[in-house]
Motif scaffolding. Structure first.
Motif, PDB file in Angstrom:
ATOM      1  N   ASN A  82      17.264  18.680  39.585  1.00 37.18           N
ATOM      2  CA  ASN A  82      17.760  19.377  40.768  1.00 37.18           C
ATOM      3  C   ASN A  82      17.253  20.809  40.754  1.00 37.18           C
ATOM      4  O   ASN A  82      17.521  21.563  39.830  1.00 37.18           O
ATOM      5  N   HIS A  83      16.484  21.159  41.799  1.00 34.63           N
ATOM      6  CA  HIS A  83      15.921  22.494  41.917  1.00 34.63           C
ATOM      7  C   HIS A  83      16.621  23.309  43.000  1.00 34.63           C
ATOM      8  O   HIS A  83      16.653  24.527  42.950  1.00 34.63           O
ATOM      9  N   HIS A  84      17.165  22.612  44.013  1.00 30.92           N
ATOM     10  CA  HIS A  84      17.754  23.290  45.168  1.00 30.92           C
ATOM     11  C   HIS A  84      19.239  22.905  45.219  1.00 30.92           C
ATOM     12  O   HIS A  84      19.601  21.887  45.819  1.00 30.92           O
ATOM     13  N   HIS A  85      20.079  23.700  44.610  1.00 30.54           N
ATOM     14  CA  HIS A  85      21.462  23.308  44.412  1.00 30.54           C
ATOM     15  C   HIS A  85      22.303  23.402  45.688  1.00 30.54           C
ATOM     16  O   HIS A  85      23.327  22.734  45.798  1.00 30.54           O
ATOM     17  N   ASP A  86      21.873  24.224  46.636  1.00 26.98           N
ATOM     18  CA  ASP A  86      22.686  24.396  47.830  1.00 26.98           C
ATOM     19  C   ASP A  86      22.484  23.279  48.846  1.00 26.98           C
ATOM     20  O   ASP A  86      23.418  22.839  49.501  1.00 26.98           O
ATOM     21  N   ALA A  87      21.247  22.813  49.007  1.00 28.71           N
ATOM     22  CA  ALA A  87      20.959  21.756  49.986  1.00 28.71           C
ATOM     23  C   ALA A  87      19.629  21.101  49.624  1.00 28.71           C
ATOM     24  O   ALA A  87      18.795  21.696  48.938  1.00 28.71           O
ATOM     25  N   LYS A  88      19.447  19.869  50.080  1.00 31.92           N
ATOM     26  CA  LYS A  88      18.198  19.176  49.807  1.00 31.92           C
ATOM     27  C   LYS A  88      17.061  19.776  50.629  1.00 31.92           C
ATOM     28  O   LYS A  88      17.239  20.139  51.786  1.00 31.92           O
TER      29      LYS A  88
END
Length: 296
Positions: free
Chosen positions: A242-248
């Motif tokens: 997971n690189h973008h924790h806020d949104a895909k």
């Protein structure tokens, strides 16, 4: 029609060679180098030059990306000098931050990454200087052989028990290299017949999916193929990143224009993966027969 393809070891170059070999109305010249000169173009006299893409420029060094952009710039100059159409394929990673909605062709990438901006600048020069060009933005390519093939590396890792790490929060449209080759040949044939539909187009597989889900489905289909053949292999696992924790982050290309203009339909990646796994199993049979000394 005669096509000149650069970068002979690229998975797209190999796919184009296979596609053209099935046709009697086309001739293919493949150069090992990634660039061409005006003198070489004059001697070869192709109807178009095709440059395969950097599949994952975000994962490459600035030197590698810069060298590719420089090579494309030199190809542009040569094509302009000899009045030869130029086809440049690029990765959807140029849309660095993605979009919530499917991305249309008129949306020019505006990445923050300096390397990606270098590629976009090259595309700007092509659009401004060469009327007869095709810039083909592609979803992540997968194939069984050649550089940038993705699927072959994944299969090799899985069958040797190695873990495959894949992003769970990046959504894209995996794209069969064979489908791209078939589409490019069809588009260029129509251009040769007077379509005169130059510009930028998007081409990707159907069904947006996370890289993790795609990799997991490859593992599932591989297990099914091996079990059907009576092989018991402990496959490696697929690990989620997971690189973008806020949104895909979504890189979904809208491929409507290539359908409306050229009649090119998107290929479902699930079917293409299944077909490639069938071919992979046949190759595996040949290798096993060769190792045991049995006739094929």
């Amino acid at each position: 029609m005669k096509l000149l393809i650069l970068n002979s070891g690229h998975c797209l170059s190999l796919a184009l060679a296979r596609e053209v070999s099935r046709r009697a109305d086309m001739e293919l010249v493949i150069e090992q180098d990634t660039t061409i000169t005006a003198a070489q173009l004059h001697e070869i006299a192709p109807d178009a030059v095709v440059i395969p893409p950097l599949a994952q420029p975000l994962n490459m060094t600035p030197a590698e990306v810069g060298a590719h952009a420089d090579a494309v710039d030199r190809c542009l100059e040569a094509c302009l000098a000899q009045s030869v159409p130029l086809v440049w394929c690029v990765s959807d990673q140029l849309y660095e931050d993605g979009f919530d909605e499917p991305i249309d062709e008129h949306v020019v990438p505006t990445p923050r990454d300096e390397c990606l901006r270098r590629l976009v600048a090259t595309g700007d020069r092509i659009r401004a200087a060469h009327q007869r060009h095709l810039i083909i933005r592609l979803g992540p390519l997968f194939a069984l052989e050649g550089s940038h093939a993705w699927l072959n590396e994944m299969l090799d890792s899985l069958v040797t028990g190695q873990s495959v790490r894949a992003a769970e929060d990046i959504v894209c449209c995996p794209t069969s290299v064979d489908a791209v080759a078939m589409a490019l040949v069809g588009m260029l044939q129509q251009q040769a017949c007077g379509a005169n539909a130059w510009g930028a187009y998007h081409l990707a597989g159907t069904e947006p999916v996370s890289v993790f889900t795609f990799s997991s489905m490859v593992r599932t289909q591989l297990a099914t193929h091996l079990e059907g053949r009576g092989e018991q292999i402990e496959l490696g696992e697929v690990t989620a990143l997971n690189h973008h924790h806020d949104a895909k982050l979504r890189r979904v290309l809208n491929c409507r224009r290539v359908l409306d203009v050229f009649g090119v339909h998107q290929k479902p990646w699930r079917l293409e993966v299944g077909r490639m796994l069938d071919a992979w199993c046949l190759t595996r049979d040949g290798q096993q027969d060769a190792s045991t000394g049995e006739s094929v």
